[in-house]
Design an enzyme around this catalytic site. Structure first.
Site, PDB file in Angstrom:
ATOM      1  N   ARG A 110       0.853  -1.188   0.000  1.00  0.00           N
ATOM      2  CA  ARG A 110       0.000   0.000   0.000  1.00  0.00           C
ATOM      3  C   ARG A 110       0.885   1.233   0.000  1.00  0.00           C
ATOM      4  NH1 ARG A 110      -5.826  -1.148   2.141  1.00  0.00           N
ATOM      5  NH2 ARG A 110      -6.128   0.722   0.896  1.00  0.00           N
TER       6      ARG A 110
ATOM      7  N   TYR B 256      -7.801   4.501  -5.747  1.00  0.00           N
ATOM      8  CA  TYR B 256      -8.957   5.346  -5.456  1.00  0.00           C
ATOM      9  C   TYR B 256      -8.516   6.630  -4.763  1.00  0.00           C
ATOM     10  CZ  TYR B 256      -8.700   3.196  -0.756  1.00  0.00           C
ATOM     11  OH  TYR B 256      -8.287   2.742   0.471  1.00  0.00           O
TER      12      TYR B 256
END
Length: 368
Positions: free
Chosen positions: A140, A178
């Site tokens: 991430r 996103y």
């Protein structure tokens, strides 16, 4: 009633702010950038009553903690104790022991301390199955939107309020992209069978194997990459014993492919909040926990199974979840989305509690 909640993550708290409404989302073949399923979240507000949201996990957690500890609103504010790791549970005695030897007692213990919670052993005994390595891992990272907008190669790829899900050949990897924080930050989740130590260059090295050149340009901006292996466990036959109940990842750890780990944890907390309201006698707790499992266990278990593969979920996986879907037939991706997003945990919990309380009133009146 006094309650001890072990764990202060999403399951242990509940609600959110700092979000971005998602007007659309797509599933895209990351090898050639062909759109496989456009408008994946199309009409979510008209179908399910609310728009889809993207949120930075830190912002969500901050707001959940604020909600749980503020004096305003119904109920008593939580007293959050940090550096108080729980090392053992006692379901019958409703007590926990911390690593410094302190024993804490309450009317009810809620175990929300994650996939490796030792409370599972207390609930299941010898039936317990430990969470194991799934073969998947994730990376991430966050990138300021300005980094993309100032680069001619990527400026055109910034799309307001859009979530994109890129797949690799054969389902070998997935990249979820996103926006969050009012589109000021772009959030990335890269899933595959990573085993290398993660340096800033590692995401790009893998992206060269999995994705088209245009997507490699995006991944190249990764910095301060976080890495962890994904562990999971299949559904378990019960979530509570005596005055101990499991919620969140302690009850239903799942992979990330449906994006439902946090959502299901919030549903757990919402259901318990309603079902435990106005409980004044320990004798009422068991019946309320049975009701909690009735509302939540099949749903959490089904989503554990449905989360095992990249969307669109194949029929074989939908069939495997059928055991936990009485009255439902998931024949398509749209059916899966309908099942995931149409469920109203507040309404279901209130209705179930009303039926229980009605039966209790009839019993007390002497008509049964």
């Amino acid at each position: 009633m006094e309650i001890i909640i072990v764990g202060a993550g999403i399951a242990g708290l509940s609600a959110g702010s700092g979000m971005v409404a998602l007007r659309k989302g797509s599933i895209i073949d990351g090898t050639n950038m062909q759109v496989l399923i456009p408008d994946y979240y199309k009409d979510s507000e008209s179908k399910w009553g609310l728009p889809m949201y993207a949120v930075h996990r830190v912002d969500l957690h901050t707001q959940l903690r604020l909600l749980a500890t503020q004096k305003e609103g119904p109920g008593q504010p939580c007293d959050v104790q940090v550096r108080s790791k729980v090392v053992s549970y006692d379901a019958e005695g409703a007590k926990v022991t911390t690593e410094n030897g302190e024993v804490l007692r309450a009317d009810l213990i809620i175990a929300a301390d994650g996939v490796h919670s030792t409370a599972v052993k207390q609930v299941l005994g010898d039936e317990v199955v430990q969470a194991g390595d799934t073969g998947w891992a994730c990376m991430r990272w966050l990138v300021p939107s300005d980094d993309f907008l100032s680069d001619p190669q990527t400026a055109h790829m910034i799309q307001d309020s859009t979530t994109r899900y890129f797949t690799a050949a054969g389902g070998a990897a997935a990249l979820v992209w996103y926006p969050c924080r009012n589109n000021e930050v772009q959030n990335f989740l890269y899933l595959s069978n990573f085993r290398a130590r993660v340096e800033p260059s590692v995401p790009l090295e893998y992206a060269k194997k999995h994705f088209a050149t245009a997507l490699q340009t995006v991944v190249k901006k990764a910095n301060q990459v976080k890495f962890w292996k994904l562990v999971a466990r299949g559904p378990i036959p019960k979530w509570h014993k005596d005055r101990l109940v499991l919620i969140g990842d302690a009850a239903h750890p799942m992979l990330t492919f449906q994006g439902q780990g946090g959502g299901q944890a919030i549903e757990d907390g919402a259901a318990l909040g309603i079902l435990l309201d106005n409980v004044h006698d320990r004798g009422e707790i068991e019946e309320r926990l049975q009701l909690f499992e009735q509302i939540r266990r099949n749903r959490g278990s089904a989503l554990q199974i449905l989360s095992n593969t990249n969307p669109p979920v194949p029929q074989s996986v939908r069939d495997a979840a059928a055991e936990y879907l009485p009255g439902h037939r998931l024949s398509s991706t749209d059916d899966v989305n309908e099942y995931v997003f149409s469920f109203d945990v507040l309404a279901e919990s209130k209705a179930a509690l009303a039926i229980l309380q009605s039966k209790e009133r009839i019993t007390k009146s002497g008509f049964l």
